[in-house]
Design an enzyme around this catalytic site. Sequence first.
Site, PDB file in Angstrom:
ATOM      1  CE  LYS A   1      -4.706  12.401   0.128  1.00 54.25           C
ATOM      2  NZ  LYS A   1      -4.023  11.442   0.924  1.00 54.25           N
TER       3      LYS A   1
ATOM      4  CD1 TRP B   1      -2.450  12.071   8.048  1.00 55.01           C
ATOM      5  CD2 TRP B   1      -2.128  14.267   7.727  1.00 55.01           C
ATOM      6  NE1 TRP B   1      -1.475  12.220   7.086  1.00 55.01           N
ATOM      7  CE2 TRP B   1      -1.256  13.557   6.873  1.00 55.01           C
ATOM      8  CE3 TRP B   1      -2.096  15.661   7.695  1.00 55.01           C
ATOM      9  CZ2 TRP B   1      -0.378  14.187   6.007  1.00 55.01           C
ATOM     10  CZ3 TRP B   1      -1.225  16.286   6.826  1.00 55.01           C
ATOM     11  CH2 TRP B   1      -0.385  15.557   5.990  1.00 55.01           C
TER      12      TRP B   1
ATOM     13  CG  ASP C   1      -6.113  19.834   6.369  1.00 56.88           C
ATOM     14  OD1 ASP C   1      -5.828  20.306   5.253  1.00 56.88           O
ATOM     15  OD2 ASP C   1      -5.637  18.757   6.793  1.00 56.88           O
TER      16      ASP C   1
HETATM   17  N1  PMP Z   1      -4.667  16.885   5.438  1.00 55.03           N
HETATM   18  C1  PMP Z   1      -5.185  15.671   5.567  1.00 55.03           C
HETATM   19  C2  PMP Z   1      -6.328  15.466   6.488  1.00 55.03           C
HETATM   20  C3  PMP Z   1      -4.655  14.603   4.829  1.00 55.03           C
HETATM   21  O1  PMP Z   1      -5.187  13.389   4.977  1.00 55.03           O
HETATM   22  C4  PMP Z   1      -3.576  14.840   3.965  1.00 55.03           C
HETATM   23  C5  PMP Z   1      -2.973  13.742   3.132  1.00 55.03           C
HETATM   24  N2  PMP Z   1      -2.877  12.522   3.709  1.00 55.03           N
HETATM   25  C6  PMP Z   1      -3.069  16.127   3.878  1.00 55.03           C
HETATM   26  C7  PMP Z   1      -3.639  17.128   4.620  1.00 55.03           C
HETATM   27  C8  PMP Z   1      -1.874  16.442   3.018  1.00 55.03           C
HETATM   28  O2  PMP Z   1      -2.135  16.515   1.704  1.00 55.03           O
HETATM   29  P1  PMP Z   1      -0.965  16.483   0.618  1.00 55.03           P
HETATM   30  O3  PMP Z   1      -0.663  15.065   0.366  1.00 55.03           O
HETATM   31  O4  PMP Z   1      -1.556  17.197  -0.537  1.00 55.03           O
HETATM   32  O5  PMP Z   1       0.201  17.203   1.195  1.00 55.03           O
END
Ligand code: PMP
Length: 398
Positions: free
Chosen positions: A246, A130, A211
């Site tokens: 999510k 990401w 994460d």
């Molecule tokens: N880590 C990963 C792998 C994600 O895909 C995301 C959200 N796209 C996040 C962290 C961040 O999460 P949040 O939207 O709660 O900040």
Amino acid sequence: MFERIDYYAGDPILGLMEKYSADNNPNKVNLGIGIYYDESGVLPVLDCVKTAEARIADPIAPRPYLPMAGLPGHRKGCQELLFGKGAQILQDGLVATIATIGGSGALKVGAEFIHEWFPQSKCYVSDPTWGNHIAIFEGSDVEVGKYPYYDKANSSIKFDEMIAFFETLNKHDVILLHPCCHNPTGMDLTQAQWDTVLNVIKAHELIPFMDIAYQGFGEDMDGDAYAIRKAVEMGLPLFVSNSFSKNLSLYGERVGGLSVVCPTADEAERVFGQLNAMVRRIYSSPPSHGGHVVDIVMNDDALHEQWVGEVYAMRDRIKAMRLKLKSVLEAKIPNRNFDYITRQNGMFSFTGLTPEQVERLQSKYGIYMVSNSRMCVAGLNTSNIDYVANAMADVLKD
Ligand code: PMP
């Protein structure tokens, strides 16, 4: 005065969302951003969340600042979800957990902590990962490198290369790992592979930073936490950032957590204190509303059970979409292998489309996915899946 300020090129994923909104194509489909839409293409409000919201609203209570670490019930909720209810490390006080501003906030506080207390450490992220992982750690002045992960040619994981790479790293280097539903590839390690990774981490005294943003969307709540719990069982120090965006469908409320598993309760207390200090100087305390929703849903047995069922329903709908997409593509292009679609977990599928094919999908069909070919499978539903599958087959044939 501000002429010398650089223009911001924009975030590639959020920018795609804006482009999608401006598109007049009546058939347009948004498969860009990682958001779960339901069968009707609507962002759901979970029933367990509705109940929690009703409790918060009646009576409408004052809104004091929360503690720097957030609500105790939010922190406990994170801990039990990640490490298991009644886990020994929780009873022994070995885990320092703070509630954070989403998973992103957890990563940011974690990155600041690494920068301050492990200044020599580099952070290694999977290739690909990401994009914000890199931005967040670099933004905290932590040097970021990439470890081999995804084999595009075979739609698989470069496992041996990855392990060999980890063996070259220095003591206390940080490895950022996705315990489940890898973003963007959807390709996860098996439990046996996790065991090997964690053994290498232990042998080389590396620091795992897990994460987890999609717990419950892969196998199930416990299965998706396998790597976390195995690391704990092996006595490894560990950082875990988790997001409720999510799995509670609470994207805009910004709820998550950062947990640090320490060898002793004294160390956990020290770490907890420093995490608080970090929060104080960045944003002082986390948001209240989402924190209360998390607290209520995670700590009420009936609501928690309802929640888990609602997450599994989302998971199962995504899996059904994967099967359907695979079968249409196989029928259209019989000489090509689409097994990867159902081998991948979570919201994303790395489709292997070239940037030109992704562009053609967008311009010809109004179908939006990230240029690296990542598709959010949770944007598919029975009304648009044939359209998307046929369009994909069309651009793949050219
Ligand atoms: N880590 C990963 C792998 C994600 O895909 C995301 C959200 N796209 C996040 C962290 C961040 O999460 P949040 O939207 O709660 O900040």
